[in-house]
Design a protein around this motif. Structure first.
Motif, short mmCIF file in Angstrom:
data_model
loop_
_atom_site.label_atom_id
_atom_site.label_comp_id
_atom_site.label_asym_id
_atom_site.label_seq_id
_atom_site.Cartn_x
_atom_site.Cartn_y
_atom_site.Cartn_z
N ASN A 190 0.81 -1.24 0.01
CA ASN A 190 0.00 -0.11 -0.08
C ASN A 190 0.73 1.35 0.17
N VAL A 191 1.84 1.17 0.87
CA VAL A 191 2.84 2.45 0.69
C VAL A 191 3.33 2.49 -0.56
N LEU A 192 3.92 1.56 -1.20
CA LEU A 192 4.43 1.69 -2.73
C LEU A 192 3.16 1.99 -3.67
N ARG A 193 2.16 1.55 -3.49
CA ARG A 193 1.06 1.99 -4.19
C ARG A 193 0.75 3.34 -4.07
N ILE A 194 0.89 3.95 -3.04
CA ILE A 194 0.37 5.56 -2.80
C ILE A 194 1.57 6.11 -3.43
N LEU A 195 2.90 5.81 -3.35
CA LEU A 195 4.19 6.68 -3.82
C LEU A 195 4.00 6.47 -5.45
N ALA A 242 -8.40 11.40 -17.50
CA ALA A 242 -8.64 10.65 -16.38
C ALA A 242 -9.38 9.53 -16.44
N LEU A 243 -10.19 9.31 -17.23
CA LEU A 243 -10.83 7.92 -17.35
C LEU A 243 -9.71 6.90 -17.60
N ALA A 244 -8.69 7.15 -18.56
CA ALA A 244 -7.47 5.92 -18.72
C ALA A 244 -6.72 5.79 -17.46
N ALA A 245 -6.52 6.83 -16.59
CA ALA A 245 -5.89 6.95 -15.38
C ALA A 245 -6.73 5.98 -14.34
N TYR A 246 -7.95 6.09 -14.44
CA TYR A 246 -8.95 5.28 -13.55
C TYR A 246 -9.02 3.96 -13.72
N GLY A 247 -8.91 3.70 -15.21
CA GLY A 247 -8.89 2.33 -15.62
C GLY A 247 -7.77 1.64 -15.48
N LEU A 248 -6.38 2.34 -15.45
CA LEU A 248 -5.16 1.57 -15.12
C LEU A 248 -5.11 1.06 -13.93
N GLY A 249 -5.72 1.66 -12.69
CA GLY A 249 -5.90 1.12 -11.47
C GLY A 249 -7.11 0.39 -11.11
N SER A 250 -8.09 0.31 -12.11
CA SER A 250 -9.17 -0.64 -11.76
C SER A 250 -8.98 -2.11 -12.00
N ALA A 251 -9.71 -2.95 -11.42
CA ALA A 251 -9.98 -4.41 -11.69
C ALA A 251 -11.32 -4.88 -12.23
N GLU A 252 -11.06 -5.87 -13.12
CA GLU A 252 -12.26 -6.58 -13.83
C GLU A 252 -12.27 -8.01 -13.36
N SER A 253 -13.62 -8.20 -12.74
CA SER A 253 -13.78 -9.53 -12.16
C SER A 253 -12.75 -9.91 -11.17
N GLY A 254 -12.23 -8.95 -10.39
CA GLY A 254 -11.33 -9.24 -9.25
C GLY A 254 -9.78 -9.51 -9.97
N SER A 256 -6.57 -7.29 -11.64
CA SER A 256 -6.11 -6.15 -11.84
C SER A 256 -5.49 -5.79 -13.23
N LEU A 257 -5.51 -4.85 -13.72
CA LEU A 257 -4.86 -4.39 -15.02
C LEU A 257 -3.42 -4.61 -14.94
N LEU A 258 -2.94 -4.06 -13.87
CA LEU A 258 -1.45 -3.81 -13.72
C LEU A 258 -1.28 -4.36 -12.38
N GLY A 261 1.65 -7.56 -7.74
CA GLY A 261 2.56 -8.80 -7.72
C GLY A 261 2.83 -9.54 -6.28
N PHE A 262 3.61 -8.97 -5.41
CA PHE A 262 3.75 -9.39 -4.27
C PHE A 262 2.53 -9.26 -3.31
N SER A 263 1.93 -8.09 -3.55
CA SER A 263 0.74 -7.64 -2.67
C SER A 263 -0.26 -7.77 -3.62
N PRO A 264 -1.70 -7.81 -2.87
CA PRO A 264 -2.97 -7.96 -3.72
C PRO A 264 -3.35 -6.66 -4.33
N GLY A 265 -3.78 -6.59 -5.31
CA GLY A 265 -4.46 -5.36 -5.91
C GLY A 265 -3.62 -4.71 -7.04
N SER A 266 -3.74 -3.50 -7.31
CA SER A 266 -3.25 -2.97 -8.43
C SER A 266 -2.00 -2.24 -8.13
N ILE A 267 -1.05 -2.00 -8.90
CA ILE A 267 0.01 -1.13 -8.62
C ILE A 267 -0.30 0.48 -8.66
N PHE A 268 -1.71 0.88 -9.17
CA PHE A 268 -2.04 2.13 -8.97
C PHE A 268 -3.26 2.08 -7.95
#
Length: 276
Positions: A190-195, A242-254, A256-258, A261-268
């Motif tokens: 989560n810290v890396l995700r925020i940074l 902004a839509l493209a940015a929101y899509g980069l961090g979103s997840a479809e069917s659980g 994440s697009l990006l 890796g070592f932690s659940p969720g998207s990089i963004f």
């Protein structure tokens, strides 16, 4: 009870836009919150909702949430930020959040993360209700410093709530199923995700801002002006970015697009990425 009916989707959309706006205006005219009128129009629509709109309700809610994020980002000006504004915006909200979370943890037997999420959802925001009143106050008392102060802290408070909700949602993801994940991996993730989100959001924002300045200039060696320079054009460009940015961090069917890796969720963190 929600009742779905089969009729042209254009009629359903026309109702949402027209009746929602009319009821909102009517509530404002009688000095009641306009948002209540819009909610009331949605409640009426639930009795004859169009079937295609009902099927896409989750996507419509996601887009509405995106517009809230975009609006919150537009209302924040870095040039006007001062330490005392951050205190006004964050300290009362944090204390209220902590009080709700403590009650949920000690009296409702929620987990720590569940308590924090409940506090994030329930603590008060002044963005939708206070700002219109401050606009009226500013017109009645020109030059008074209070409206400008509220115009700064209200969107900050909303951005704080939206970002915090996204971070806590990432901490709660392991409870939704999947292999157990170390707490340290969750915190580090989560810290890396925020940074990463702050850096990439700032980079995207700066790039989009420079492009907005250059869009009225002619293409070198060709002498062709590609864009008209209209305000609507600028809004569409920002909306698309902004839509493209929101899509980069979103997840479809659980998924994440990006993924991190070592932690659940998207990089963004999509909420923070749109605001930044």
């Amino acid at each position: 009870m929600v009742r779905e009916l089969e009729y042209p989707i254009q009629l359903g959309l026309a109702y949402l836009f027209l009746v929602g706006y009319v009821l909102r205006s009517a509530f404002v005219a009688i000095r009641l919150p306009g948002a209540v009128g819009a909610i009331f129009s949605g409640f009426l629509f639930s009795h004859f909702i169009q079937d295609d709109i009902l099927a896409g309700r989750d996507h419509l809610q996601c887009l509405a949430f995106f517009l809230v994020l975009l609006t919150a980002g537009f209302e924040i000006s870095l040039a006007d930020l001062r330490p005392y504004i951050l205190v006004f915006a964050l300290v009362p909200a944090t204390l209220e959040l902590a009080g709700i979370a403590a009650y949920a943890y000690y009296f409702l037997q929620y987990t720590v993360v569940e308590s924090m999420i409940l506090g994030t959802v329930l603590f008060c925001l002044g963005d939708g209700l206070v700002i219109p009143k401050m606009d009226e106050l500013g017109k009645a008392f020109p030059g008074h410093p209070l409206p400008r102060l509220v115009f700064m802290w209200a969107p900050l408070e909303a951005s704080y709530a939206l970002t915090l909700f996204g971070v806590l949602q990432g901490l709660a993801e392991p409870a939704n199923g999947g292999a157990p994940v170390s707490l340290w991996c969750l915190v580090l993730g989560n810290v890396l995700r925020i940074l990463i989100t702050l850096f990439c959001g700032a980079l995207i924002g700066v790039t989009a801002g420079k492009f907005m300045k250059l869009r009225r200039e002619a293409i070198p060696h060709l002498g062709i002006v590609l864009f008209s320079g209209a305000g609507v054009e600028a809004y569409l460009l920002i909306l698309s970015v902004a839509l493209a940015a929101y899509g980069l961090g979103s997840a479809e069917s659980g998924v994440s697009l990006l993924p991190m890796g070592f932690s659940p969720g998207s990089i963004f963190q999509p909420e923070l990425l749109v605001i930044v």
